[in-house]
Design an enzyme around this catalytic site. Structure first.
Site, mmCIF file in Angstrom:
data_model
loop_
_atom_site.group_PDB
_atom_site.id
_atom_site.type_symbol
_atom_site.label_atom_id
_atom_site.label_comp_id
_atom_site.label_asym_id
_atom_site.label_seq_id
_atom_site.Cartn_x
_atom_site.Cartn_y
_atom_site.Cartn_z
ATOM 1 N N THR A 15 23.228 83.706 46.398
ATOM 2 C CA THR A 15 22.445 81.975 45.811
ATOM 3 C C THR A 15 23.247 81.608 44.083
ATOM 4 O OG1 THR A 15 20.837 81.589 47.321
ATOM 5 C CG2 THR A 15 20.900 80.670 45.520
ATOM 6 N N THR A 277 4.272 102.469 58.227
ATOM 7 C CA THR A 277 3.303 101.276 58.319
ATOM 8 C C THR A 277 4.331 99.883 58.706
ATOM 9 O OG1 THR A 277 1.080 100.054 58.274
ATOM 10 C CG2 THR A 277 1.873 100.905 56.165
ATOM 11 N N CYS A 279 1.896 97.876 58.169
ATOM 12 C CA CYS A 279 1.155 96.529 57.021
ATOM 13 C C CYS A 279 1.692 96.527 56.213
ATOM 14 C CB CYS A 279 -0.114 97.386 56.867
ATOM 15 S SG CYS A 279 -1.362 97.960 58.489
HETATM 16 N N1 ASP Z 1 21.086 84.102 51.458
HETATM 17 C C1 ASP Z 1 21.199 85.088 49.956
HETATM 18 C C2 ASP Z 1 21.471 85.993 50.616
HETATM 19 O O1 ASP Z 1 20.408 86.820 50.436
HETATM 20 C C3 ASP Z 1 19.806 83.961 49.956
HETATM 21 C C4 ASP Z 1 19.815 84.159 48.589
HETATM 22 O O2 ASP Z 1 21.083 85.027 47.512
HETATM 23 O O3 ASP Z 1 18.933 84.595 47.998
HETATM 24 O O4 ASP Z 1 22.550 86.653 49.701
#
Ligand code: ASP
Length: 341
Positions: A15, A277, A279
């Site tokens: 992104t 785990t 958790c």
């Molecule tokens: N879908 C994107 C990726 O992991 C999300 C991001 O960049 O945060 O490439």
């Protein structure tokens, strides 16, 4: 003479470097060479910054062990030429890639800082700018010409984490990462505060690249209703060498004898079973409860307080090095790159 640190910024996709298609509204990667135009602030940083883009750029959901190897080789080729590295990567699998790098690039004496963002860099409310600028500042931190950070780390939303301790915990918030079992390494407020006592020591041995990974690993989350049948399905997977079991609490599984027998059969067939785990924090202590005693007796490997991401990467890294069960167990239970307490 130029004395400012030389930093290599590597864009892998995600992104942070995407723009919106005007018609469809879908995000697609954009030419990172124009980065300096979008972020004129970069010119005021106290470092000599070079930019490289990997090709093809990928959404991190498409990044896997083959990319990790290519990337580790690329970084290793560049290692001697720079004082620090910043890697822009999609946040979805950032913890997996950065954990893998922490095992593949060993004995670091320079920082390798991963970052990304939840909103694209061109967005009005983007978190990309701060993440990117502070990551470069952190990678440039030196004392008497020597880098302060000498490990693989992730910087996101004002915090620096040890990479192989992280997990992506939120799909929407700017604070997307969490390090459940190790405190943050640095915090960016008005000043950059680095917690030096939490950092890995700078290695005095030469940097070493481990490029070979074995991806014959599966992950199985234990859940109420799981049966022997589910375990036995794994024996049908060709060449499977290891399973990471995400168990309850401190490493517990159902005590049903057919379930335990199926697990024992799998181990007897040569598959290594690793206990992590499910958790969000804390560690595996096999034998603490009756429900994990059987696992201890079967020779299940303890993942202690490792994240699933680190355990997966560590398994892929160790499988080519140790084929004998007891050797693999010993190596796995040993701390390699700060991934376990
Ligand atoms: N879908 C994107 C990726 O992991 C999300 C991001 O960049 O945060 O490439």
């Amino acid at each position: 003479m130029n004395t400012v640190p030389k930093i290599l910024l590597i864009y892998t996709g995600g992104t942070i470097g995407m723009v919106k298609d005007k018609k469809s509204g879908a995000l697609y990667p954009w030419d990172f060479e124009v980065l300096q135009e979008r972020l004129p602030e970069l010119q005021s940083l106290q470092c000599d910054l070079k930019v490289a883009s990997l090709s093809p750029l990928k959404d991190s959901s498409d990044i896997g062990p083959l990319d990790w190897t290519q990337f580790a080789v690329f970084l290793s080729d560049q290692y001697a030429h720079y004082d620090g590295f910043v890697v822009l990567h999609g946040s979805d699998t950032m913890s997996y890639t950065a954990s893998a790098m922490s095992f593949m690039l060993q004995r670091l004496s320079k920082p390798v800082i991963f970052t990304g963002s939840q909103l694209p860099i061109g967005d009005m409310r983007t978190d990309a700018k701060e993440n990117l600028i502070t990551s470069i500042e952190l990678a440039s931190l030196q004392e008497e010409g020597i880098p302060i950070i000498n490990e693989l780390a992730i910087y996101f939303e004002y915090k620096l984490y040890r990479a192989n301790r992280t997990t992506k915990m939120n799909a929407d918030n700017f604070e997307a990462f969490w390090s459940p079992n190790y405190p943050i390494l640095a915090e960016a407020g008005v000043r950059l505060q680095v917690f030096k006592d939490r950092l890995l020591p700078r290695s005095h041995f030469p940097f070493e690249l481990f490029r070979t990974l074995d991806q014959n690993v599966s992950i199985l989350k234990i859940y109420p209703g799981i049966t022997a049948q589910h375990i036995l399905t794994f024996s049908k997977i060709n060449h499977l060498k290891a399973i990471i079991l995400e168990t309850y609490g401190a490493g517990n599984v159902p005590s049903d004898s057919s379930f335990l027998n199926a697990l024992e059969k799998l181990i007897a067939s040569g598959v290594f079973v690793i206990n992590i785990t499910q958790c969000m924090g804390g560690e595996v202590t096999m034998g603490h409860y009756k429900s994990s005693e059987a696992l201890l007796e079967m020779g299940v490997v303890s993942g202690k307080d490792m994240t699933t991401e680190a355990a997966l990467a560590k398994t892929m890294h160790l499988l080519p090095l140790f084929s004998e069960g007891s050797e693999f167990k010993k190596a796995f239970e040993n701390n390699l790159s700060g991934e376990q307490s």
